[in-house]
Each structure stands twice: as structure tokens, then as C-alpha cells.
Design a protein around this motif. Structure first.
Motif, PDB file in Angstrom:
ATOM      1  N   ARG A 157     -66.664 -92.160   8.686  1.00 28.41           N
ATOM      2  CA  ARG A 157     -67.000 -92.201   7.265  1.00 28.41           C
ATOM      3  C   ARG A 157     -67.570 -90.869   6.761  1.00 28.41           C
ATOM      4  N   ARG A 158     -67.879 -89.950   7.677  1.00 27.59           N
ATOM      5  CA  ARG A 158     -68.458 -88.660   7.271  1.00 27.59           C
ATOM      6  C   ARG A 158     -67.472 -87.509   7.456  1.00 27.59           C
ATOM      7  N   TRP A 159     -66.174 -87.833   7.521  1.00 23.70           N
ATOM      8  CA  TRP A 159     -65.204 -86.773   7.818  1.00 23.70           C
ATOM      9  C   TRP A 159     -65.154 -85.716   6.716  1.00 23.70           C
ATOM     10  N   LYS A 160     -65.483 -86.090   5.486  1.00 20.91           N
ATOM     11  CA  LYS A 160     -65.449 -85.111   4.401  1.00 20.91           C
ATOM     12  C   LYS A 160     -66.535 -84.051   4.542  1.00 20.91           C
ATOM     13  N   GLN A 161     -67.521 -84.300   5.417  1.00 23.40           N
ATOM     14  CA  GLN A 161     -68.568 -83.310   5.641  1.00 23.40           C
ATOM     15  C   GLN A 161     -68.178 -82.284   6.703  1.00 23.40           C
ATOM     16  N   ARG A 162     -67.081 -82.536   7.398  1.00 32.50           N
ATOM     17  CA  ARG A 162     -66.578 -81.538   8.336  1.00 32.50           C
ATOM     18  C   ARG A 162     -65.979 -80.384   7.533  1.00 32.50           C
ATOM     19  N   PHE A 163     -66.016 -79.190   8.086  1.00 32.46           N
ATOM     20  CA  PHE A 163     -65.526 -78.018   7.362  1.00 32.46           C
ATOM     21  C   PHE A 163     -64.094 -78.226   6.873  1.00 32.46           C
ATOM     22  N   TYR A 164     -63.228 -78.742   7.742  1.00 31.47           N
ATOM     23  CA  TYR A 164     -61.820 -78.865   7.363  1.00 31.47           C
ATOM     24  C   TYR A 164     -61.575 -80.029   6.402  1.00 31.47           C
ATOM     25  N   TYR A 189     -62.045 -82.411  17.367  1.00 28.68           N
ATOM     26  CA  TYR A 189     -62.460 -81.676  16.170  1.00 28.68           C
ATOM     27  C   TYR A 189     -61.572 -80.453  15.983  1.00 28.68           C
ATOM     28  N   LEU A 190     -61.300 -79.734  17.074  1.00 26.10           N
ATOM     29  CA  LEU A 190     -60.465 -78.543  16.986  1.00 26.10           C
ATOM     30  C   LEU A 190     -59.005 -78.903  16.737  1.00 26.10           C
ATOM     31  N   VAL A 191     -58.543 -80.011  17.289  1.00 31.20           N
ATOM     32  CA  VAL A 191     -57.184 -80.474  17.003  1.00 31.20           C
ATOM     33  C   VAL A 191     -57.030 -80.749  15.517  1.00 31.20           C
ATOM     34  N   GLU A 192     -58.020 -81.424  14.936  1.00 32.61           N
ATOM     35  CA  GLU A 192     -57.954 -81.742  13.514  1.00 32.61           C
ATOM     36  C   GLU A 192     -58.115 -80.497  12.645  1.00 32.61           C
ATOM     37  N   TRP A 193     -58.904 -79.524  13.102  1.00 36.00           N
ATOM     38  CA  TRP A 193     -59.019 -78.243  12.373  1.00 36.00           C
ATOM     39  C   TRP A 193     -57.635 -77.589  12.302  1.00 36.00           C
ATOM     40  N   GLN A 194     -56.932 -77.537  13.427  1.00 41.78           N
ATOM     41  CA  GLN A 194     -55.599 -76.933  13.461  1.00 41.78           C
ATOM     42  C   GLN A 194     -54.627 -77.720  12.580  1.00 41.78           C
ATOM     43  N   GLN A 195     -54.708 -79.049  12.622  1.00 46.40           N
ATOM     44  CA  GLN A 195     -53.839 -79.871  11.791  1.00 46.40           C
ATOM     45  C   GLN A 195     -54.115 -79.628  10.309  1.00 46.40           C
ATOM     46  N   ALA A 196     -55.391 -79.492   9.940  1.00 45.57           N
ATOM     47  CA  ALA A 196     -55.740 -79.230   8.546  1.00 45.57           C
ATOM     48  C   ALA A 196     -55.179 -77.882   8.097  1.00 45.57           C
ATOM     49  N   TRP A 197     -55.225 -76.901   9.002  1.00 49.12           N
ATOM     50  CA  TRP A 197     -54.664 -75.585   8.675  1.00 49.12           C
ATOM     51  C   TRP A 197     -53.159 -75.696   8.442  1.00 49.12           C
ATOM     52  N   GLN A 198     -52.483 -76.481   9.274  1.00 51.08           N
ATOM     53  CA  GLN A 198     -51.040 -76.667   9.120  1.00 51.08           C
ATOM     54  C   GLN A 198     -50.712 -77.385   7.812  1.00 51.08           C
ATOM     55  N   ILE A 199     -51.580 -78.291   7.396  1.00 53.10           N
ATOM     56  CA  ILE A 199     -51.371 -78.981   6.119  1.00 53.10           C
ATOM     57  C   ILE A 199     -51.459 -77.983   4.959  1.00 53.10           C
ATOM     58  N   VAL A 200     -52.455 -77.091   5.017  1.00 51.61           N
ATOM     59  CA  VAL A 200     -52.571 -76.065   3.974  1.00 51.61           C
ATOM     60  C   VAL A 200     -51.303 -75.201   3.944  1.00 51.61           C
ATOM     61  N   ALA A 201     -50.783 -74.867   5.121  1.00 50.48           N
ATOM     62  CA  ALA A 201     -49.592 -74.014   5.189  1.00 50.48           C
ATOM     63  C   ALA A 201     -48.358 -74.695   4.618  1.00 50.48           C
ATOM     64  N   SER A 202     -48.362 -76.022   4.606  1.00 54.57           N
ATOM     65  CA  SER A 202     -47.184 -76.762   4.144  1.00 54.57           C
ATOM     66  C   SER A 202     -47.307 -77.252   2.713  1.00 54.57           C
ATOM     67  N   LEU A 288     -60.579 -72.699  19.809  1.00 58.84           N
ATOM     68  CA  LEU A 288     -59.362 -72.583  19.013  1.00 58.84           C
ATOM     69  C   LEU A 288     -59.313 -71.182  18.423  1.00 58.84           C
ATOM     70  N   THR A 289     -58.198 -70.480  18.615  1.00 60.53           N
ATOM     71  CA  THR A 289     -58.036 -69.137  18.078  1.00 60.53           C
ATOM     72  C   THR A 289     -56.823 -69.094  17.170  1.00 60.53           C
ATOM     73  N   LEU A 290     -57.034 -68.637  15.956  1.00 63.49           N
ATOM     74  CA  LEU A 290     -55.963 -68.411  14.999  1.00 63.49           C
ATOM     75  C   LEU A 290     -55.845 -66.919  14.758  1.00 63.49           C
ATOM     76  N   THR A 291     -54.680 -66.349  15.019  1.00 60.23           N
ATOM     77  CA  THR A 291     -54.467 -64.912  14.896  1.00 60.23           C
ATOM     78  C   THR A 291     -53.446 -64.649  13.804  1.00 60.23           C
ATOM     79  N   ARG A 292     -53.777 -63.738  12.908  1.00 56.80           N
ATOM     80  CA  ARG A 292     -52.867 -63.426  11.807  1.00 56.80           C
ATOM     81  C   ARG A 292     -51.778 -62.468  12.267  1.00 56.80           C
ATOM     82  N   SER A 293     -50.554 -62.793  11.931  1.00 52.13           N
ATOM     83  CA  SER A 293     -49.430 -61.922  12.259  1.00 52.13           C
ATOM     84  C   SER A 293     -49.085 -61.059  11.060  1.00 52.13           C
ATOM     85  N   ASN A 294     -48.562 -59.880  11.344  1.00 53.31           N
ATOM     86  CA  ASN A 294     -48.195 -58.970  10.258  1.00 53.31           C
ATOM     87  C   ASN A 294     -46.839 -59.363   9.677  1.00 53.31           C
TER      88      ASN A 294
END
Length: 294
Positions: A157-164, A189-202, A288-294
Motif C-alpha cells: 500500500r506504500r508503493w507510491k512512496q518508493r522513488f520509482y 526493489y531493483l527489479v521494479e526500478w528497472q521495470q519502471a525505467w523501461q516503462i518511461v522509455a516506452s 543495479l547499474t544503468l549506463t548511458r550510451s552515446n
């Protein structure tokens, strides 16, 4: 900001990780092409709790010294400070990180206890939501971004308080970070962070945003030109969904895919009080590491 490279430690707690990062050689953050003798590296730790920030005695001791860059400051650790802080659940391991002294003449034989800061370290009390927004609005790039052991708020019930789960999360894609590192003892938590990032990308842009994207870029360019002659720069306009989606995609390329793996405690000392506690009891932590590609 044009004469510095910003390393951001979001949710730094007592700032132990901030000082650890400030001790790393510049090669840890910069490639040979990025290194510049006139461009200093600044590690900024941000936390909303003044109480936690005030417990970093090393940082405050260094702030009170007359040493310009605080180099070669001997660390003096007592036996009590090396033991877990069992009575203070907020600290979890070490109440006092270290005590510093500027009297190096009496410590000529204590080279093993000396630390060298290769970067400036600042601890700032601020709300991260506001801080991230201000970085974007004033076009201040974050070269490396660390989010170490954020509160996972495990109850559903507190998922909206997570950063992602926060509305500001997509804005992190536009802080221009070369690398984003997130650590937690909670793998999901890190799996969901990555999933949230993928949602933003899509995220698909709306027709209005597609039509306005070109105009937004032109407005931003004009703002940049005005800022060259204005002591108080004009904040950037709000970002479009398409700009955040496109920025998020640069961290999901096949050349540099996200890396989620267990952290090896033997590879480096603990960066935070939480990490020290988990290492002591043998609990696995993940990165979890996210690296920006050129």
C-alpha cells in the motif's frame, strides 16, 4: 556548474558514502577525454534529515579546518566506533564515522590511517524531489548518480512512496548522468526500478507533444542564450513525455544494457552504514547499474 563535474549521492544519510566517493580517484568517474585540470569533481550528498547529516563528525571536522582541500587528514578510529551501534536503530552500525585532526606533525607515522580526498564533498539538507527538479530546471548535469539503499517501503500500500513510484521519477532520465547506480538489499526493489525505467522509455507521446517538441527545443536554446547575459538564469520549461522517453531509451541499449547483480563485499569496503550492517550479518546486497550510451 560549467567548471565542475557533479557526482550526486541521493539520500546519503549520514554522508558516509559521500565521503567515500570523494576519496575515489578521478579516473573512477572520468575517462581520459573527460578529465580536465581546471574542472573540479564535486561529490554532493543530499538527505532530508538534518539529524542524520549532523552525525557525520568527520565532515564537520573537515569543514572547520583551515586546510583548503582537506588532503592527508589522519583518521582516528576508536574501538567503540568500530562496533555496531546496537542501541540506535537509525544508525544501524556506526554512530560516529570518524574523528579528524589537523595536527599532522604528531601523526607522521600514521600513514596507514591517512585519507586523501580527490574531490570536494558537500552535504546538503534538501528534499530530493525539489533538488532533482532544480537540477533539471537550471540545466545542471549529474555526471554520476548514486542512490544507495533507499527506503523500499515494502508494504504494497506504500508503493507510491518508493522513488520509482513517484511522479518525479521520469525526470531522472534528463539529468544527463553517464551512469546511475542503485543499491539495495531487496532484489525485487531493483527489479521494479528497472521495470519502471523501461516503462518511461516506452511512453508514447501525445500528438500535442509531438507538435510542440521542436518548439520546446527552440525555446530552450533561446533560454540558454539569455542565460549567458543574465546573472539569474531562467528555469527550463517542463519536459515533454517524448523527451523523457527518448532519454530513458539511451540507458537500455544493447551495447550497454542494465546490469543487476549481487554485490561482492570482498571487492570493496562498505559505503554506507546499512551496507556495513548487511555485510556483517552476511546478508546479500544487490546493485543495479544503468549506463548511458552515446
Amino acid at each position: 556548474p560549467n567548471d565542475m563535474t557533479l557526482i550526486l549521492d541521493s539520500g546519503c544519510g549520514t554522508g558516509r558514502s559521500t565521503l567515500h566517493l570523494a576519496q575515489q580517484p578521478q579516473q573512477h568517474f572520468l575517462t581520459n577525454d573527460e578529465a580536465h585540470p581546471k574542472k573540479k569533481v564535486v561529490v554532493v550528498g543530499v538527505d532530508r534529515s538534518m539529524h542524520r547529516l549532523h552525525r557525520n563528525e568527520l565532515y564537520h571536522a573537515l569543514s572547520d579546518t583551515d586546510q583548503g582541500d582537506c588532503e592527508n587528514v589522519p583518521l582516528l578510529l576508536s574501538e567503540e566506533e568500530e562496533q555496531p551501534g546496537e542501541d540506535d536503530e537509525n544508525d544501524l552500525l556506526i554512530q560516529q564515522i570518524a574523528k579528524a585532526t589537523t595536527n599532522t606533525e604528531d601523526n607522521d607515522n600514521d600513514n596507514d590511517n591517512q585519507i586523501i580526498f580527490s574531490a570536494d564533498a558537500w552535504l546538503i539538507r534538501a528534499d530530493l524531489v525539489d533538488f532533482w527538479r532544480l537540477l533539471y530546471q537550471h540545466d545542471i548535469p549529474v555526471h554520476h548518480h548514486y542512490v544507495l539503499y533507499p527506503n523500499p517501503y515494502p508494504k504494497p500500500r506504500r508503493w507510491k512512496q518508493r522513488f520509482y513510484g513517484h511522479a518525479v521519477f521520469p525526470l531522472l532520465t534528463l539529468l544527463q548522468s553517464e551512469r546511475i547506480t542503485v543499491r539495495s538489499n531487496w532484489y525485487h526493489y531493483l527489479v521494479e526500478w528497472q521495470q519502471a525505467w523501461q516503462i518511461v522509455a516506452s511512453l508514447p507521446p501525445s500528438p500535442e507533444q509531438v507538435a510542440n517538441d521542436h518548439g520546446y527545443d527552440e525555446a530552450h536554446d533561446e533560454t540558454k542564450n539569455d542565460n549567458n547575459h543574465n546573472h539569474h538564469p531562467t528555469p527550463r520549461p517542463p519536459p515533454s513525455i517524448s523527451s523523457m522517453s527518448a532519454a530513458a531509451q539511451t540507458y537500455l541499449s544493447d551495447q550497454a544494457p542494465p546490469q543487476l547483480q549481487p554485490r561482492d563485499p570482498a571487492a570493496s569496503p562498505p559505503w554506507t552504514n546499512f551496507e556495513a550492517k548487511y555485510d556483517k550479518v552476511g546478508e546479500t546486497t544487490f546493485e543495479l547499474t544503468l549506463t548511458r550510451s552515446n
